[in-house]
Design a protein around this motif. Structure first.
Motif, PDB file in Angstrom:
ATOM      1  N   ARG A 262       9.336  44.082   5.583  1.00  0.00           N
ATOM      2  CA  ARG A 262       8.975  44.568   6.918  1.00  0.00           C
ATOM      3  C   ARG A 262       7.684  45.363   6.803  1.00  0.00           C
ATOM      4  O   ARG A 262       7.299  45.845   5.737  1.00  0.00           O
TER       5      ARG A 262
ATOM      6  N   VAL B 124       6.369  36.498  10.260  1.00  0.00           N
ATOM      7  CA  VAL B 124       6.263  35.262  11.034  1.00  0.00           C
ATOM      8  C   VAL B 124       7.036  34.136  10.363  1.00  0.00           C
ATOM      9  O   VAL B 124       7.426  33.167  11.010  1.00  0.00           O
ATOM     10  N   CYS B 125       7.262  34.287   9.058  1.00  0.00           N
ATOM     11  CA  CYS B 125       8.043  33.278   8.340  1.00  0.00           C
ATOM     12  C   CYS B 125       8.527  33.855   7.026  1.00  0.00           C
ATOM     13  O   CYS B 125       8.020  34.886   6.548  1.00  0.00           O
TER      14      CYS B 125
ATOM     15  N   PHE C  87      16.853  31.812  10.606  1.00  0.00           N
ATOM     16  CA  PHE C  87      15.842  32.780  10.187  1.00  0.00           C
ATOM     17  C   PHE C  87      16.459  34.168   9.999  1.00  0.00           C
ATOM     18  O   PHE C  87      16.229  34.841   8.988  1.00  0.00           O
ATOM     19  N   THR C  88      17.234  34.620  10.964  1.00  0.00           N
ATOM     20  CA  THR C  88      17.807  35.967  10.908  1.00  0.00           C
ATOM     21  C   THR C  88      18.740  36.113   9.710  1.00  0.00           C
ATOM     22  O   THR C  88      18.737  37.137   9.023  1.00  0.00           O
TER      23      THR C  88
ATOM     24  N   LEU D   8      16.594  36.411   6.589  1.00  0.00           N
ATOM     25  CA  LEU D   8      15.954  37.730   6.534  1.00  0.00           C
ATOM     26  C   LEU D   8      16.954  38.789   6.099  1.00  0.00           C
ATOM     27  O   LEU D   8      16.649  39.658   5.271  1.00  0.00           O
TER      28      LEU D   8
ATOM     29  N   TYR E 235      11.159  29.224   6.600  1.00  0.00           N
ATOM     30  CA  TYR E 235      11.930  29.619   7.774  1.00  0.00           C
ATOM     31  C   TYR E 235      11.014  30.400   8.724  1.00  0.00           C
ATOM     32  O   TYR E 235      10.488  31.454   8.363  1.00  0.00           O
ATOM     33  N   THR E 236      10.811  29.863   9.915  1.00  0.00           N
ATOM     34  CA  THR E 236      10.011  30.551  10.925  1.00  0.00           C
ATOM     35  C   THR E 236      10.948  31.297  11.872  1.00  0.00           C
ATOM     36  O   THR E 236      12.175  31.097  11.854  1.00  0.00           O
ATOM     37  N   GLN E 237      10.352  32.140  12.731  1.00  0.00           N
ATOM     38  CA  GLN E 237      11.180  32.913  13.653  1.00  0.00           C
ATOM     39  C   GLN E 237      11.955  32.026  14.626  1.00  0.00           C
ATOM     40  O   GLN E 237      12.969  32.451  15.180  1.00  0.00           O
ATOM     41  N   SER E 238      11.512  30.792  14.787  1.00  0.00           N
ATOM     42  CA  SER E 238      12.229  29.861  15.669  1.00  0.00           C
ATOM     43  C   SER E 238      13.330  29.093  14.950  1.00  0.00           C
ATOM     44  O   SER E 238      14.101  28.371  15.581  1.00  0.00           O
TER      45      SER E 238
ATOM     46  N   ARG F 286       8.930  42.151  12.021  1.00  0.00           N
ATOM     47  CA  ARG F 286       9.467  41.081  11.190  1.00  0.00           C
ATOM     48  C   ARG F 286       8.386  40.070  10.830  1.00  0.00           C
ATOM     49  O   ARG F 286       7.394  39.906  11.547  1.00  0.00           O
TER      50      ARG F 286
END
Length: 525
Positions: free
Chosen positions: A115, A75-76, A53-54, A57, A46-49, A73
């Protein structure tokens, strides 16, 4: 520069050092992600895009103060379903200069498993939540448990296989096995059976070279280090083989609250003397909050025997058979950590993975080797009169703990420890500044009454206030000397051996975070 006036020097050093770090470029981050896609199924990265992703996380974050827009956060997030995925993530990260942080249950008190305290760091997270299998060998009285399992899931699997089998670990069911074992594993039956790490007999891990190793392959020094040396320093431990212990068909618990008007301080004074020397089958811990002390016990035996023992050894508490509750060990493991109450079913209590995103917390710890005076206890209660959201938990040692040498595992707080103190404050919304300020001042006050030289702390109650790694000379390797500030408080005389093991297995300090063990590198002559 005027805006920097008045800021603590340590804060400025850390921030400036973060700025100096030679972090990977955006191109390197892209290459890292591409490397992962080539080696790991895309649905596991899962990447930030990524649209979810959220959610991934946040899935096991237990402290909302580390889930804000200002939190650094990854990057993946890699969610491996197989050891080969972890190996691939390590190899990609090593090749392209992107560090990995490892999360099992998300309970790290400082959020370091997901984090960074440095806003400029580029890093990935390996989230082990999908690696959660538990295999119990009843004839051998052992079990293999994956790091992504929770201790509640471990307790449930063990007891459902054999109702008189158990495992010594913590009191919060949602704690991930990986982080808990990595730091030691305090719990309600440690006086009888020791810490979690005292019952670990094998492990499987991926090291900094991407190799998959068991105990024989990693060698006894590294096997020693991962059992209590703190998570995120030596590699990614995927699973643990543990020795199970026997418990009776029924155990007994009680919870008795005493206010100041009911002589809570005098009873606490007696508790300090008697709790570490009670029979190992009996643990009586205490919660101090507001103007009362709550004495909570687990006894591996019957009510009648417990009443007799308490009458002989601790009559001041005035415990009677009316205070007893008899239940299975599994049911006792499902009781609330703070008040020994039960809500819902055992399955609800032990198997739920609900995240705790409503209440923020800050924790600290201390060890007590000499009883705290009556006058000091009076002052302690005056501190709690000023803050109703703070509490301390007092967990007695003694029993089995006194029989284990300080260097048998990295956890050194053994013989001579009366009890460990866990400090916690809670808040919602914007109340963090007042709560953490109160805790910092209270902790300073307590420094006169706890262990000294060093003032000891428990690595699983992680606290960045006592020190953290600072990059040196613009690179990302921290030093053995700078790590002493926190390392000797967590590990005492074992810190140097841990740093030597680190130098042997990860000399370039790939697995690094704000309180990871730095390598003790030999200076060239």
């Amino acid at each position: 520069m005027a805006m920097l006036k008045g800021l603590p020097l340590a804060f400025l050093v850390i921030c400036f050092s973060c700025y100096l770090i030679s972090v990977p470029s955006l191109a390197s981050s892209d290459e890292f992600l591409q490397c992962l896609r080539e080696k790991i199924p895309s649905e596991l990265v899962y990447t930030q895009s990524s649209g979810n992703f959220t959610d991934v996380l946040a899935s096991s974050i237990k402290n909302p103060k580390f889930f804000t827009t200002s939190t650094a956060r990854p990057v993946c997030i890699v969610t491996p379903s197989d050891a080969s995925h972890v190996q691939a993530a390590v190899l990609c990260g090593r090749k392209l200069g992107v560090r990995l942080r490892v999360r099992s249950g998300g309970h790290d008190y400082e959020g370091l498993s997901y984090r960074s305290a440095c806003p400029y760091e580029v890093f990935g997270v390996v989230d082990l939540a999908s690696l959660r299998s538990i295999s119990v060998d009843r004839p051998d009285s052992t079990a293999w448990v994956d790091s992504g399992a929770t201790i509640g899931e471990l307790y449930y699997a063990v007891a459902k296989n054999d109702s008189q089998a158990a495992f010594p670990a913590g009191e919060c069911p949602t704690i991930g096995v990986g982080g808990h074992f990595s730091g030691g594993g305090l719990g309600m039956i440690m006086r009888k059976h020791g810490l979690s790490i005292d019952k670990v007999v094998d492990a499987r891990m991926v090291n900094a070279d991407g190799d998959l190793l068991d105990r024989a392959g990693m060698g006894e020094d590294l096997f020693w280090a991962i059992r209590g040396g703190g998570g995120g320093s030596f590699g990614v431990v995927l699973s643990w083989k543990v020795q199970l212990v026997q418990v009776p068909p029924a155990v007994t618990v009680f919870s008795i609250a005493k206010t100041l008007d009911q002589c809570a301080i005098d009873i606490l004074m007696k508790w300090q003397d008697v709790a570490p020397s009670l029979p190992a089958d009996l643990t009586v811990r205490v919660k101090v909050q507001g103007q009362q002390a709550v004495f909570m016990a687990l006894y591996l035996g019957t009510c009648s025997s417990l009443v007799s023992t308490m009458g002989d050894r601790f009559p001041e508490l005035n415990m009677t058979s009316a205070d007893c509750r008899s239940m299975t060990w599994l049911e006792s493991a499902a009781l609330s950590f703070t008040d020994m109450s039960s809500t819902g079913t055992v399955e609800d209590a032990l198997l739920s993975r609900a995240s705790g995103m409503s209440i923020a917390t800050k924790g600290k710890s201390d060890y007590v080797r000499s009883p705290i005076s009556k006058n000091a206890w009076k002052k302690i209660f005056s501190w709690f009169a000023m803050n109703g959201s703070g509490l301390i938990m007092l967990e007695p040692h003694g029993g089995f703990m006194d029989t284990v040498p300080a260097d048998a595992t990295p956890y050194p707080h053994r013989s001579g420890v009366l009890y460990v103190i866990q400090y916690i404050v809670f808040w919602q919304g914007d109340g963090g500044a007042a709560s953490t300020s109160w805790l910092a001042k209270f902790y300073d006050f307590m420094g006169h009454h706890v262990s000294k030289n060093p003032r000891q702390a428990y690595v699983n109650f992680r606290d960045l206030d006592i020190g953290q790694n600072v990059p040196v000379n613009g690179n990302v390797s921290s030093t053995f000397e700078s790590g002493k500030a926190w390392g000797e408080r967590y590990f005492m005389g074992n810190y140097q051996r841990l740093a030597s093991v680190k130098a042997a297995v990860d000399p370039t300090d790939y697995f690094r975070h704000e309180q990871s063990v730095p390598p003790l590198l030999q200076r060239s002559k």
